[in-house]
Design an enzyme around this catalytic site. Structure first.
Site, PDB file in Angstrom:
ATOM      1  N   LYS A  61       0.811  -1.223   0.000  1.00  0.00           N
ATOM      2  CA  LYS A  61       0.000   0.000   0.000  1.00  0.00           C
ATOM      3  C   LYS A  61       0.846   1.275   0.000  1.00  0.00           C
ATOM      4  CE  LYS A  61      -4.373  -1.450   0.192  1.00  0.00           C
ATOM      5  NZ  LYS A  61      -5.396  -1.034  -0.779  1.00  0.00           N
ATOM      6  N   SER A 310       1.189  -9.749  -0.469  1.00  0.00           N
ATOM      7  CA  SER A 310       0.819  -8.333  -0.439  1.00  0.00           C
ATOM      8  C   SER A 310       1.107  -7.634   0.879  1.00  0.00           C
ATOM      9  CB  SER A 310      -0.664  -8.182  -0.785  1.00  0.00           C
ATOM     10  OG  SER A 310      -1.456  -8.996   0.073  1.00  0.00           O
TER      11      SER A 310
END
Length: 420
Positions: A61, A310
């Site tokens: 992110k 991720s």
């Protein structure tokens, strides 16, 4: 991919993603893409891992958040930013906002893991806890932005965020150009959208699979016209999104081969396998991608598969629970309740039998309040460590052969099975 031609998306192009790579260079980790012999053997295909869990805030992110914050004019920076997030986007915005001296307000849904709340606050953000879902948190974030003139930094439904996320795919194909399949976790679709655009531009033949938790099949429903229920408690809260983005949905529809669903036990098993075999800690959303590869062996057999890990923001208590549950599933920990006479010597006798069978007693408990048993008896609860499921069966058999009555059901290995 719905046709032989690669559709164009003018708001997010390879040029935008390359520009984002220059923006974040030096401020965001260029994480490694590594081949895993251990996981390749387990999965039956050639597995490469993209370690986004090694970022400063432990998730991809940062890429989109930094790209977005850098794009803001000075006047918007002075007014500050607001975001809604279950944790990873929150930490990314908070961290890079603090680097720029930008005020950041983060709205987080109820049930966000404590570690993600703490880390976001530690990075200097103001925290607001509101809403059971991201959709509900979005409403509050939108109101704060409107009332205070702040800029809303959306976690996925923004072309600048998508371009930042796309740098993951750029790096993967630079490091492992031989990849012919990419497997990416999907929440709102920002990560897989960015990766798909760059991957299809650089290698049109590549296939891209998205993965969602079975409890939150929002993108699956949207693309397939399905109406599977969406909600519940998932270990993959990072991809627990009820509505895919307006920006991301058409990109995924055009460029992604398919979206796969994985159950909670499959995610847990994948997380534990990554920890034990690869020695890397990931969160549930990241483990979902590897879970899809494990549970669809025919789909990926013999192929060169790139898996995006991720993020790695998982609560320590939850991680310990997942480890213990997985050890129980594979038979390395068994729980037994043995009916014994309530007099001296019985515990020592049972401990000797377990030890002679090679087991290790982890926990012991007595229960004398079973009203349908004679008053001079008790239940002895045992938690025993074994080498594997076969050894656990041997320990149980040893107790039964020596006349002990085991009141609990037999323990069998129940690890998730491949689907095809």
């Amino acid at each position: 991919m719905k046709s032989a031609d690669v559709p164009a998306f003018p708001d997010v192009t390879l040029a935008h993603i390359r520009a984002a790579a220059e923006v974040i260079r030096g401020a965001v980790e260029r994480t490694p893409t590594r081949y895993s012999r251990a996981l390749s053997k387990i999965a039956g295909c050639d597995v490469w891992l993209k370690f986004e869990n090694l970022q400063r805030t432990s998730s991809f992110k940062e890429r989109g958040a930094l790209n977005k914050l850098t794009s803001l004019p000075e006047e918007q920076r002075k007014r500050g930013v607001v975001a809604m997030s279950a944790g990873n986007h929150a930490q990314a915005v908070a961290y890079h906002a603090s680097r720029f001296g930008i005020r950041a307000v983060i709205v987080m849904p109820e049930g966000t893991p404590f570690n993600k709340i703490k880390h976001t606050k530690d990075f200097g953000a103001e925290i607001v806890i509101e809403g059971m879902t991201l959709d509900e948190s979005y409403g509050r974030a939108r109101k704060i932005a409107d009332d205070e003139g702040m800029t809303l930094v959306h976690p996925f439904d923004d072309p600048v965020i998508v371009a930042g996320a796309g740098t993951v795919g750029l790096e993967m194909l630079e490091d492992a150009p031989e990849l012919d399949v990419l497997v990416v976790p999907v929440g709102g679709g920002g990560l897989i959208s960015g990766i798909s655009i760059v991957a299809k531009a650089l290698k049109p033949s590549i296939e891209i699979y998205g993965v969602e938790a079975e409890l939150y099949p929002s993108m699956y429903d949207a693309l397939k016209g399905a109406s599977l229920p969406c909600g519940g408690q998932t270990i993959a809260e990072g991809i627990a999104v009820k509505r895919p983005g307006a920006v991301t949905r058409p990109i995924v529809d055009a460029l992604v081969t398919d979206v796969l669903l994985v159950r909670e036990d499959e995610i847990e098993a994948a997380l534990a396998t990554l920890l034990e075999s690869e020695k890397t800690v990931v969160e549930g959303a990241a483990a979902a991608a590897f879970a899809a590869v494990l549970t669809n062996p025919k789909l990926f057999a013999g192929r060169k598969v790139g898996i995006v890990l991720s993020g790695g923001n998982i609560d320590m208590r939850l991680l310990s629970n997942v480890i213990l549950r997985e050890l129980s599933r594979v038979g390395r920990i068994l729980s037994l309740v043995v009916e014994i006479e309530d007099r001296p010597g019985w515990l020592a006798r049972i401990a000797t039998l377990v030890g002679d069978a090679g087991g290790n007693i982890l926990e012991v408990s007595h229960n004398r309040m079973i009203t349908d048993m004679p008053a001079k008896t008790a239940d002895l609860g045992l938690v025993i460590e074994a080498r594997d499921a076969a050894h656990a069966a041997e320990v149980r058999e040893c107790l039964e052969k020596n006349g002990l009555k085991i009141r609990s059901p037999k323990i069998v290995a129940t690890r998730p099975q491949a689907r095809g």
